[in-house]
Design a protein around this motif. Structure first.
Motif, PDB file in Angstrom:
ATOM      1  N   ALA A 191      16.961  42.593  34.217  1.00 54.30           N
ATOM      2  CA  ALA A 191      15.738  42.087  33.802  1.00 54.30           C
ATOM      3  C   ALA A 191      16.186  42.276  32.180  1.00 54.30           C
ATOM      4  CB  ALA A 191      14.818  43.267  33.981  1.00 54.30           C
ATOM      5  N   TYR A 192      16.423  43.071  31.647  1.00 50.25           N
ATOM      6  CA  TYR A 192      16.537  43.258  30.163  1.00 50.25           C
ATOM      7  C   TYR A 192      17.623  42.033  29.666  1.00 50.25           C
ATOM      8  CZ  TYR A 192      18.698  44.560  25.698  1.00 50.25           C
ATOM      9  OH  TYR A 192      19.391  44.532  24.305  1.00 50.25           O
ATOM     10  N   ALA A 193      18.675  41.801  30.369  1.00 46.50           N
ATOM     11  CA  ALA A 193      19.501  40.540  30.106  1.00 46.50           C
ATOM     12  C   ALA A 193      18.624  39.343  30.204  1.00 46.50           C
ATOM     13  CB  ALA A 193      20.786  40.508  31.092  1.00 46.50           C
ATOM     14  N   ALA A 194      17.799  39.122  31.133  1.00 47.24           N
ATOM     15  CA  ALA A 194      16.882  37.788  31.488  1.00 47.24           C
ATOM     16  C   ALA A 194      15.931  37.876  30.159  1.00 47.24           C
ATOM     17  CB  ALA A 194      16.083  37.903  32.531  1.00 47.24           C
ATOM     18  N   HIS A 195      15.511  38.875  30.000  1.00 46.41           N
ATOM     19  CA  HIS A 195      14.540  38.824  28.641  1.00 46.41           C
ATOM     20  C   HIS A 195      15.246  38.536  27.445  1.00 46.41           C
ATOM     21  CE1 HIS A 195      10.966  39.890  26.040  1.00 46.41           C
ATOM     22  NE2 HIS A 195      11.855  40.903  25.528  1.00 46.41           N
ATOM     23  N   THR A 196      16.473  38.884  27.164  1.00 47.05           N
ATOM     24  CA  THR A 196      17.116  38.643  25.997  1.00 47.05           C
ATOM     25  C   THR A 196      17.465  37.131  25.916  1.00 47.05           C
ATOM     26  OG1 THR A 196      17.986  40.767  25.947  1.00 47.05           O
ATOM     27  CG2 THR A 196      19.228  39.263  24.837  1.00 47.05           C
ATOM     28  N   ALA A 197      17.819  36.512  27.367  1.00 42.67           N
ATOM     29  CA  ALA A 197      18.013  35.166  27.229  1.00 42.67           C
ATOM     30  C   ALA A 197      17.282  34.171  27.215  1.00 42.67           C
ATOM     31  CB  ALA A 197      19.170  35.055  28.492  1.00 42.67           C
ATOM     32  N   GLY A 198      15.785  34.900  27.511  1.00 44.45           N
ATOM     33  CA  GLY A 198      14.642  33.906  27.476  1.00 44.45           C
ATOM     34  C   GLY A 198      14.409  33.280  28.867  1.00 44.45           C
ATOM     35  N   VAL A 199      14.781  34.015  29.993  1.00 45.32           N
ATOM     36  CA  VAL A 199      14.733  33.636  31.101  1.00 45.32           C
ATOM     37  C   VAL A 199      13.815  34.176  31.786  1.00 45.32           C
ATOM     38  CG1 VAL A 199      16.046  33.236  33.356  1.00 45.32           C
ATOM     39  CG2 VAL A 199      17.043  32.682  31.229  1.00 45.32           C
ATOM     40  N   ASP A 200      12.827  33.656  32.697  1.00 47.84           N
ATOM     41  CA  ASP A 200      11.695  34.431  33.406  1.00 47.84           C
ATOM     42  C   ASP A 200      12.447  34.903  34.779  1.00 47.84           C
ATOM     43  OD1 ASP A 200       9.483  35.312  34.462  1.00 47.84           O
ATOM     44  OD2 ASP A 200       8.407  33.399  34.761  1.00 47.84           O
ATOM     45  N   ILE A 201      12.053  36.182  34.865  1.00 51.92           N
ATOM     46  CA  ILE A 201      12.753  36.804  35.994  1.00 51.92           C
ATOM     47  C   ILE A 201      11.533  37.200  37.026  1.00 51.92           C
ATOM     48  CG2 ILE A 201      12.975  39.123  34.799  1.00 51.92           C
ATOM     49  CD1 ILE A 201      15.179  39.858  36.287  1.00 51.92           C
ATOM     50  N   SER A 202      11.895  37.110  38.313  1.00 50.74           N
ATOM     51  CA  SER A 202      11.069  37.421  39.369  1.00 50.74           C
ATOM     52  C   SER A 202      11.773  38.508  40.305  1.00 50.74           C
ATOM     53  CB  SER A 202      10.724  36.485  40.425  1.00 50.74           C
ATOM     54  OG  SER A 202      10.118  36.858  41.463  1.00 50.74           O
ATOM     55  N   VAL A 203      11.115  39.831  40.375  1.00 50.04           N
ATOM     56  CA  VAL A 203      11.589  40.954  41.279  1.00 50.04           C
ATOM     57  C   VAL A 203      10.255  40.999  42.011  1.00 50.04           C
ATOM     58  CG1 VAL A 203      12.486  43.145  41.212  1.00 50.04           C
ATOM     59  CG2 VAL A 203      12.913  41.714  39.127  1.00 50.04           C
ATOM     60  N   PRO A 204      10.112  40.437  43.023  1.00 46.73           N
ATOM     61  CA  PRO A 204       8.870  40.589  44.010  1.00 46.73           C
ATOM     62  C   PRO A 204       8.767  41.979  44.393  1.00 46.73           C
ATOM     63  CG  PRO A 204      10.193  38.615  44.482  1.00 46.73           C
ATOM     64  CD  PRO A 204      10.959  39.274  43.497  1.00 46.73           C
ATOM     65  N   ILE A 205       9.683  42.692  44.666  1.00 46.51           N
ATOM     66  CA  ILE A 205       9.658  44.109  45.294  1.00 46.51           C
ATOM     67  C   ILE A 205      10.426  44.863  44.834  1.00 46.51           C
ATOM     68  CG2 ILE A 205      10.962  43.590  47.473  1.00 46.51           C
ATOM     69  CD1 ILE A 205       8.716  45.163  48.920  1.00 46.51           C
ATOM     70  N   ASP A 206      10.132  46.167  44.565  1.00 47.10           N
ATOM     71  CA  ASP A 206      10.976  47.198  43.890  1.00 47.10           C
ATOM     72  C   ASP A 206      11.985  47.661  44.912  1.00 47.10           C
ATOM     73  OD1 ASP A 206      12.307  49.377  42.765  1.00 47.10           O
ATOM     74  OD2 ASP A 206      10.495  50.162  41.708  1.00 47.10           O
ATOM     75  N   PRO A 207      13.267  47.572  44.720  1.00 46.53           N
ATOM     76  CA  PRO A 207      14.110  48.215  45.894  1.00 46.53           C
ATOM     77  C   PRO A 207      13.943  49.256  46.323  1.00 46.53           C
ATOM     78  CG  PRO A 207      15.529  46.826  43.858  1.00 46.53           C
ATOM     79  CD  PRO A 207      14.018  47.168  43.406  1.00 46.53           C
ATOM     80  N   GLU A 208      13.459  50.280  45.404  1.00 50.69           N
ATOM     81  CA  GLU A 208      12.994  51.615  45.719  1.00 50.69           C
ATOM     82  C   GLU A 208      11.993  51.739  46.844  1.00 50.69           C
ATOM     83  OE1 GLU A 208      11.928  53.930  42.605  1.00 50.69           O
ATOM     84  OE2 GLU A 208      14.135  53.933  41.612  1.00 50.69           O
ATOM     85  N   ALA A 209      11.338  50.451  47.223  1.00 51.48           N
ATOM     86  CA  ALA A 209       9.956  50.330  47.990  1.00 51.48           C
ATOM     87  C   ALA A 209      10.663  50.226  49.319  1.00 51.48           C
ATOM     88  CB  ALA A 209       9.119  49.336  47.579  1.00 51.48           C
ATOM     89  N   LEU A 210      11.868  50.040  49.503  1.00 50.40           N
ATOM     90  CA  LEU A 210      12.441  49.671  50.761  1.00 50.40           C
ATOM     91  C   LEU A 210      13.444  50.516  51.141  1.00 50.40           C
ATOM     92  CD1 LEU A 210      12.613  45.476  50.591  1.00 50.40           C
ATOM     93  CD2 LEU A 210      10.931  47.053  51.770  1.00 50.40           C
TER      94      LEU A 210
END
Length: 316
Positions: A255-274
Protein backbone atom coordinates in the motif's frame (compact mmCIF):
# COMPACT_ATOMS: atom_id res chain seq x y z
CA UNK A 1 29.93 -49.48 -60.29
CA UNK A 2 31.30 -48.75 -56.84
CA UNK A 3 29.37 -46.45 -54.51
CA UNK A 4 31.09 -43.42 -53.04
CA UNK A 5 32.00 -44.18 -49.39
CA UNK A 6 31.18 -40.59 -48.46
CA UNK A 7 27.60 -40.97 -49.70
CA UNK A 8 26.70 -43.58 -47.05
CA UNK A 9 27.14 -41.29 -43.99
CA UNK A 10 25.46 -38.51 -45.94
CA UNK A 11 22.50 -40.76 -46.70
CA UNK A 12 22.21 -41.71 -43.02
CA UNK A 13 22.37 -38.04 -42.01
CA UNK A 14 19.66 -37.09 -44.50
CA UNK A 15 17.49 -39.96 -43.27
CA UNK A 16 18.00 -38.90 -39.66
CA UNK A 17 17.11 -35.30 -40.49
CA UNK A 18 13.99 -36.48 -42.31
CA UNK A 19 12.89 -38.63 -39.37
CA UNK A 20 13.47 -35.73 -36.95
CA UNK A 21 11.44 -33.41 -39.16
CA UNK A 22 8.57 -35.90 -39.28
CA UNK A 23 8.67 -36.29 -35.49
CA UNK A 24 8.70 -32.51 -34.96
CA UNK A 25 5.68 -32.11 -37.23
CA UNK A 26 3.90 -35.01 -35.51
CA UNK A 27 4.61 -33.65 -32.02
CA UNK A 28 3.50 -30.16 -33.04
CA UNK A 29 0.29 -31.40 -34.65
CA UNK A 30 -0.53 -33.67 -31.69
CA UNK A 31 0.15 -30.89 -29.18
CA UNK A 32 -2.04 -28.48 -31.13
CA UNK A 33 -4.87 -31.02 -31.21
CA UNK A 34 -4.61 -31.78 -27.49
CA UNK A 35 -4.46 -28.07 -26.69
CA UNK A 36 -7.56 -27.06 -28.64
CA UNK A 37 -9.65 -30.12 -27.75
CA UNK A 38 -8.58 -31.17 -24.25
CA UNK A 39 -7.25 -28.13 -22.39
CA UNK A 40 -9.83 -26.28 -20.27
CA UNK A 41 -7.18 -23.70 -19.35
CA UNK A 42 -6.41 -22.88 -22.99
CA UNK A 43 -10.11 -22.72 -23.85
CA UNK A 44 -10.82 -20.37 -20.95
CA UNK A 45 -7.86 -18.06 -21.55
CA UNK A 46 -8.39 -17.91 -25.32
CA UNK A 47 -12.04 -16.99 -24.84
CA UNK A 48 -11.27 -14.38 -22.18
CA UNK A 49 -8.43 -12.90 -24.26
CA UNK A 50 -10.65 -12.46 -27.32
CA UNK A 51 -13.36 -10.85 -25.20
CA UNK A 52 -10.80 -8.50 -23.63
CA UNK A 53 -9.82 -7.24 -27.09
CA UNK A 54 -13.37 -5.88 -27.39
CA UNK A 55 -12.92 -3.58 -24.39
CA UNK A 56 -13.45 0.03 -25.45
CA UNK A 57 -14.31 3.37 -23.84
CA UNK A 58 -17.96 3.41 -22.86
CA UNK A 59 -20.53 5.58 -24.56
CA UNK A 60 -22.67 8.05 -22.58
CA UNK A 61 -24.93 6.12 -20.24
CA UNK A 62 -22.84 2.94 -20.40
CA UNK A 63 -20.74 1.65 -17.48
CA UNK A 64 -16.96 2.05 -17.91
CA UNK A 65 -14.97 -0.89 -19.25
CA UNK A 66 -12.67 -2.64 -16.78
CA UNK A 67 -9.99 -5.15 -17.78
CA UNK A 68 -9.24 -7.36 -14.77
CA UNK A 69 -6.16 -9.59 -14.98
CA UNK A 70 -4.70 -11.91 -12.39
CA UNK A 71 -3.66 -15.41 -11.43
CA UNK A 72 -5.18 -18.26 -9.43
CA UNK A 73 -5.77 -15.97 -6.43
CA UNK A 74 -8.52 -14.29 -8.45
CA UNK A 75 -9.52 -17.44 -10.32
CA UNK A 76 -10.38 -19.12 -7.00
CA UNK A 77 -11.10 -15.98 -4.99
CA UNK A 78 -13.54 -14.11 -7.24
CA UNK A 79 -16.95 -15.48 -8.13
CA UNK A 80 -17.19 -13.76 -11.50
CA UNK A 81 -20.90 -14.27 -12.10
CA UNK A 82 -21.72 -12.78 -8.72
CA UNK A 83 -19.27 -9.88 -9.16
CA UNK A 84 -20.71 -9.02 -12.58
CA UNK A 85 -24.26 -9.20 -11.25
CA UNK A 86 -23.46 -6.92 -8.30
CA UNK A 87 -21.59 -4.36 -10.41
CA UNK A 88 -23.39 -4.49 -13.77
CA UNK A 89 -24.64 -0.91 -13.46
CA UNK A 90 -21.24 0.55 -12.52
CA UNK A 91 -18.70 -1.29 -14.69
CA UNK A 92 -18.32 -3.80 -17.48
CA UNK A 93 -15.71 -6.40 -16.53
CA UNK A 94 -13.40 -8.20 -18.96
CA UNK A 95 -11.49 -10.83 -16.91
CA UNK A 96 -8.37 -12.84 -17.80
CA UNK A 97 -7.19 -15.12 -15.00
CA UNK A 98 -4.22 -17.41 -15.69
CA UNK A 99 -2.70 -19.42 -12.87
CA UNK A 100 0.91 -18.82 -11.70
CA UNK A 101 1.27 -15.50 -13.53
CA UNK A 102 2.93 -12.44 -12.04
CA UNK A 103 4.24 -8.99 -12.84
CA UNK A 104 6.23 -9.76 -15.97
CA UNK A 105 3.50 -11.96 -17.48
CA UNK A 106 1.00 -9.13 -17.25
CA UNK A 107 3.34 -6.26 -18.08
CA UNK A 108 3.95 -7.80 -21.49
CA UNK A 109 0.49 -9.34 -21.71
CA UNK A 110 -1.05 -5.89 -21.31
CA UNK A 111 1.36 -4.45 -23.86
CA UNK A 112 0.21 -6.97 -26.43
CA UNK A 113 -3.46 -6.45 -25.60
CA UNK A 114 -3.06 -2.71 -26.11
CA UNK A 115 -1.17 -3.25 -29.37
CA UNK A 116 -3.97 -5.46 -30.63
CA UNK A 117 -6.59 -2.81 -29.94
CA UNK A 118 -7.91 -3.34 -26.40
CA UNK A 119 -8.90 0.02 -24.91
CA UNK A 120 -10.31 -0.47 -21.40
CA UNK A 121 -10.82 2.61 -19.29
CA UNK A 122 -9.52 0.88 -16.16
CA UNK A 123 -7.02 -1.96 -15.74
CA UNK A 124 -7.12 -3.98 -12.51
CA UNK A 125 -4.07 -6.16 -11.79
CA UNK A 126 -4.45 -8.71 -8.99
CA UNK A 127 -1.69 -11.29 -8.60
CA UNK A 128 -0.86 -11.03 -4.91
CA UNK A 129 2.25 -9.49 -3.38
CA UNK A 130 4.40 -12.63 -3.74
CA UNK A 131 3.81 -13.04 -7.46
CA UNK A 132 4.01 -9.31 -8.13
CA UNK A 133 7.60 -9.34 -6.84
CA UNK A 134 8.62 -12.64 -8.43
CA UNK A 135 11.43 -12.48 -11.04
CA UNK A 136 10.10 -14.97 -13.59
CA UNK A 137 7.30 -15.68 -16.05
CA UNK A 138 5.00 -18.64 -16.43
CA UNK A 139 6.64 -21.19 -18.73
CA UNK A 140 3.51 -22.43 -20.51
CA UNK A 141 0.54 -20.64 -22.08
CA UNK A 142 1.83 -17.14 -21.25
CA UNK A 143 4.69 -17.05 -23.82
CA UNK A 144 2.39 -18.43 -26.52
CA UNK A 145 -0.71 -16.33 -25.75
CA UNK A 146 0.66 -13.10 -24.20
CA UNK A 147 4.01 -12.49 -25.95
CA UNK A 148 5.26 -12.00 -29.47
CA UNK A 149 8.88 -12.71 -30.44
CA UNK A 150 9.99 -9.17 -29.59
CA UNK A 151 8.28 -9.39 -26.20
CA UNK A 152 9.99 -12.70 -25.47
CA UNK A 153 13.38 -11.10 -26.10
CA UNK A 154 12.45 -8.10 -23.94
CA UNK A 155 11.37 -10.41 -21.09
CA UNK A 156 14.65 -12.31 -21.39
CA UNK A 157 16.54 -9.01 -21.15
CA UNK A 158 14.52 -7.85 -18.12
CA UNK A 159 15.13 -11.14 -16.32
CA UNK A 160 18.79 -11.38 -17.42
CA UNK A 161 18.23 -14.85 -18.85
CA UNK A 162 21.12 -16.79 -20.34
CA UNK A 163 21.15 -18.00 -23.96
CA UNK A 164 19.55 -21.35 -23.12
CA UNK A 165 16.67 -19.81 -21.15
CA UNK A 166 16.15 -17.18 -23.84
CA UNK A 167 16.00 -19.88 -26.53
CA UNK A 168 13.46 -21.80 -24.43
CA UNK A 169 11.31 -18.70 -24.09
CA UNK A 170 11.37 -18.08 -27.85
CA UNK A 171 10.50 -21.72 -28.51
CA UNK A 172 7.65 -21.56 -25.99
CA UNK A 173 6.29 -18.58 -27.90
CA UNK A 174 6.57 -20.15 -31.36
CA UNK A 175 5.99 -23.88 -30.74
CA UNK A 176 2.77 -25.30 -29.30
CA UNK A 177 4.52 -28.52 -28.28
CA UNK A 178 7.40 -26.77 -26.54
CA UNK A 179 5.05 -24.36 -24.78
CA UNK A 180 2.69 -27.05 -23.50
CA UNK A 181 5.16 -29.87 -22.82
CA UNK A 182 4.98 -29.38 -19.04
CA UNK A 183 1.18 -29.14 -19.10
CA UNK A 184 0.97 -32.37 -21.12
CA UNK A 185 3.38 -34.06 -18.70
CA UNK A 186 1.29 -32.90 -15.74
CA UNK A 187 -1.90 -34.26 -17.32
CA UNK A 188 -0.25 -37.65 -17.89
CA UNK A 189 1.11 -37.77 -14.34
CA UNK A 190 -2.25 -36.78 -12.84
CA UNK A 191 -3.80 -39.85 -14.45
CA UNK A 192 -1.01 -42.12 -13.22
CA UNK A 193 -0.25 -40.76 -9.74
CA UNK A 194 -3.08 -40.58 -7.14
CA UNK A 195 -3.42 -37.31 -5.20
CA UNK A 196 -0.89 -35.53 -7.40
CA UNK A 197 -2.35 -32.15 -6.45
CA UNK A 198 -1.44 -32.76 -2.82
CA UNK A 199 2.14 -33.41 -3.89
CA UNK A 200 2.20 -30.14 -5.83
CA UNK A 201 1.11 -28.28 -2.70
CA UNK A 202 4.27 -29.52 -0.97
CA UNK A 203 6.60 -28.83 -3.91
CA UNK A 204 5.22 -25.55 -5.26
CA UNK A 205 5.80 -23.11 -2.45
CA UNK A 206 4.71 -19.50 -2.84
CA UNK A 207 7.48 -17.12 -3.94
CA UNK A 208 9.44 -15.41 -1.19
CA UNK A 209 8.97 -11.70 -0.50
CA UNK A 210 12.16 -9.61 -0.46
CA UNK A 211 13.06 -7.61 2.62
CA UNK A 212 13.14 -3.81 2.82
CA UNK A 213 14.48 -1.70 1.15
CA UNK A 214 14.52 -4.09 -1.84
CA UNK A 215 10.76 -4.57 -1.41
CA UNK A 216 10.03 -0.85 -1.77
CA UNK A 217 12.51 -0.28 -4.61
CA UNK A 218 11.24 -3.20 -6.69
CA UNK A 219 7.52 -2.66 -6.10
CA UNK A 220 7.61 1.11 -6.72
CA UNK A 221 9.57 0.70 -9.96
CA UNK A 222 7.20 -2.00 -11.23
CA UNK A 223 4.07 -0.10 -10.27
CA UNK A 224 5.31 3.03 -12.04
CA UNK A 225 6.10 1.02 -15.14
CA UNK A 226 2.62 -0.51 -15.19
CA UNK A 227 0.97 2.84 -14.50
CA UNK A 228 2.84 4.52 -17.35
CA UNK A 229 1.88 1.72 -19.73
CA UNK A 230 -1.80 2.02 -18.82
CA UNK A 231 -1.84 5.81 -18.93
CA UNK A 232 -0.16 5.81 -22.36
CA UNK A 233 -3.15 3.80 -23.58
CA UNK A 234 -5.82 5.88 -21.86
CA UNK A 235 -6.44 3.58 -18.89
CA UNK A 236 -6.20 3.98 -15.14
CA UNK A 237 -4.31 1.31 -13.19
CA UNK A 238 -5.73 -0.16 -10.00
CA UNK A 239 -3.66 -2.66 -8.02
CA UNK A 240 -5.91 -5.28 -6.43
CA UNK A 241 -4.50 -7.17 -3.43
CA UNK A 242 -6.37 -10.41 -2.68
CA UNK A 243 -5.99 -11.77 0.85
CA UNK A 244 -3.65 -14.59 1.82
CA UNK A 245 -2.86 -15.98 5.26
CA UNK A 246 -0.43 -13.93 7.37
CA UNK A 247 0.04 -11.28 4.67
CA UNK A 248 -0.80 -8.17 6.69
CA UNK A 249 2.75 -6.81 6.74
CA UNK A 250 3.29 -7.35 3.02
CA UNK A 251 -0.05 -5.70 2.20
CA UNK A 252 0.87 -2.62 4.26
CA UNK A 253 4.21 -2.34 2.47
CA UNK A 254 2.53 -2.69 -0.91
CA UNK A 255 0.00 0.00 0.00
CA UNK A 256 2.88 2.37 0.79
CA UNK A 257 4.61 1.51 -2.50
CA UNK A 258 1.40 2.08 -4.47
CA UNK A 259 0.88 5.47 -2.83
CA UNK A 260 4.47 6.44 -3.65
CA UNK A 261 4.09 5.28 -7.27
CA UNK A 262 0.81 7.15 -7.72
CA UNK A 263 -1.25 3.98 -8.17
CA UNK A 264 -4.68 3.41 -6.67
CA UNK A 265 -4.75 0.24 -4.58
CA UNK A 266 -7.77 -1.86 -3.68
CA UNK A 267 -7.62 -3.99 -0.53
CA UNK A 268 -11.27 -5.03 -0.30
CA UNK A 269 -10.81 -7.03 2.86
CA UNK A 270 -8.19 -7.02 5.61
CA UNK A 271 -6.30 -10.36 5.59
CA UNK A 272 -6.65 -10.45 9.38
CA UNK A 273 -10.42 -10.66 8.95
CA UNK A 274 -10.21 -14.11 7.35
CA UNK A 275 -9.06 -17.07 9.43
CA UNK A 276 -7.59 -20.29 8.05
CA UNK A 277 -11.05 -21.84 7.65
CA UNK A 278 -11.72 -19.52 4.69
CA UNK A 279 -8.69 -20.83 2.77
CA UNK A 280 -7.76 -23.98 0.96
CA UNK A 281 -5.05 -26.18 2.46
CA UNK A 282 -2.24 -24.17 0.84
CA UNK A 283 -3.14 -21.08 2.89
CA UNK A 284 -3.10 -18.90 -0.23
CA UNK A 285 -6.23 -19.63 -2.21
CA UNK A 286 -9.65 -18.85 -0.81
CA UNK A 287 -12.18 -21.65 -0.57
CA UNK A 288 -15.77 -21.20 -1.72
CA UNK A 289 -16.86 -19.54 1.51
CA UNK A 290 -13.89 -17.20 1.53
CA UNK A 291 -14.40 -16.36 -2.15
CA UNK A 292 -17.99 -15.35 -1.45
CA UNK A 293 -16.85 -12.91 1.27
CA UNK A 294 -14.06 -11.49 -0.87
CA UNK A 295 -16.29 -11.08 -3.92
CA UNK A 296 -18.91 -9.19 -1.93
CA UNK A 297 -16.22 -6.89 -0.49
CA UNK A 298 -14.71 -6.36 -3.95
CA UNK A 299 -18.12 -5.49 -5.38
CA UNK A 300 -18.36 -2.66 -2.84
CA UNK A 301 -14.81 -1.34 -3.09
CA UNK A 302 -13.95 -1.51 -6.79
CA UNK A 303 -16.89 0.41 -8.35
CA UNK A 304 -16.11 3.48 -6.23
CA UNK A 305 -12.55 3.56 -7.51
CA UNK A 306 -13.69 3.01 -11.09
CA UNK A 307 -16.36 5.71 -10.85
CA UNK A 308 -13.88 8.19 -9.38
CA UNK A 309 -11.70 7.67 -12.45
CA UNK A 310 -14.70 7.95 -14.75
CA UNK A 311 -15.79 11.24 -13.19
CA UNK A 312 -12.23 12.61 -13.38
CA UNK A 313 -11.94 11.63 -17.05
CA UNK A 314 -15.28 13.31 -17.80
CA UNK A 315 -14.01 16.56 -16.32
CA UNK A 316 -10.95 16.46 -18.58
Amino acid sequence: MKSNPKSIPLAYAEALIGICAILVIAFEFSAGYLLTHHSPTYARISRQYQEALKAHPSRPGEPPSVLMVGNSLLLHGVKLDRLKALTSSSMQIYPIFLEATGYYDWLYGLRRLFRQGARPQVVVVGVGVNYFLRNSVRQDYAPMLFFDAQDALAVASDLHLDHTATSNLLLEHSSVFWDTRSAIRTQILSRMVPHLEDLFLLVNQKPAIPESPEFEETSILRLRRLRELCEANGAKLILLVPPTLASEGAVNKMAYAAHTAGVDISVPIDPEALSARFYQRDGMHLNSEGALIFTSALAKDLPERVMNHDMLAARH
